[in-house]
Write a protein that holds these residues in place. Structure first.
Motif, PDB file in Angstrom:
ATOM      1  N   ALA A  64       0.860  -1.190   0.000  1.00  8.55           N
ATOM      2  CA  ALA A  64       0.000   0.000   0.000  1.00  8.55           C
ATOM      3  C   ALA A  64       0.895   1.238   0.000  1.00  8.55           C
ATOM      4  O   ALA A  64       2.000   1.224   0.542  1.00  8.55           O
TER       5      ALA A  64
ATOM      6  N   ALA B 268      -1.757   4.576   4.511  1.00  8.88           N
ATOM      7  CA  ALA B 268      -2.763   3.937   5.361  1.00  8.88           C
ATOM      8  C   ALA B 268      -3.234   4.925   6.415  1.00  8.88           C
ATOM      9  O   ALA B 268      -2.472   5.788   6.861  1.00  8.88           O
ATOM     10  N   TRP B 269      -4.491   4.797   6.805  1.00  3.46           N
ATOM     11  CA  TRP B 269      -5.055   5.560   7.916  1.00  3.46           C
ATOM     12  C   TRP B 269      -5.034   4.673   9.147  1.00  3.46           C
ATOM     13  O   TRP B 269      -5.488   3.527   9.098  1.00  3.46           O
TER      14      TRP B 269
END
Length: 119
Positions: free
Chosen positions: A49, A52-53
């Motif tokens: 990814a 990201a949160w």
């Protein structure tokens, strides 16, 4: 309500999907225990990814223990923005971007506190 991530920072950290895969190069510069863990946990070729949160909640000690909530936008190799609110009254953030660090180095500002902004 948490402090919002500024639009400019969000644009620097959330990038269009760059198709990258996990490889030995991702381990360069990491401590040996971290390298061993990642080698065991992530197979070569696994898609990575780009951002990201993370959402957090718990207690933070600010003189006394207070409830807090936070969220962080984390973009490996590019930076992060962390925003928190404690007891619904105190809010703040911390952030780092690779671009801010590069700007600081170009201007001759190095060392702790340069390339970061704190509230």
């Amino acid at each position: 309500m948490l402090v919002a991530v500024p639009v400019g920072i969000r644009r620097q950290l959330i990038r269009p999907s760059e198709r990258t895969e996990f490889s030995e190069a991702e381990l360069d510069g990491l401590a040996d225990p971290v390298r061993r863990y990642l080698r065991a946990a992530v197979s070569p070729g696994t898609p990575l990814a780009t951002a990201a949160w993370l959402h957090m909640r718990g207690q933070i000690k600010l003189g006394r223990w207070l409830p807090f909530r936070a969220r962080q936008l984390l973009a490996p190799h590019h930076g992060y923005h962390w925003a928190a609110r404690a007891a619904g009254l105190i809010s703040g953030f911390d952030q780092y971007t690779a671009r801010a660090r590069a700007d600081a180095l170009e201007a001759g500002r190095t060392g702790p506190g340069h390339g970061c902004r704190r509230a």
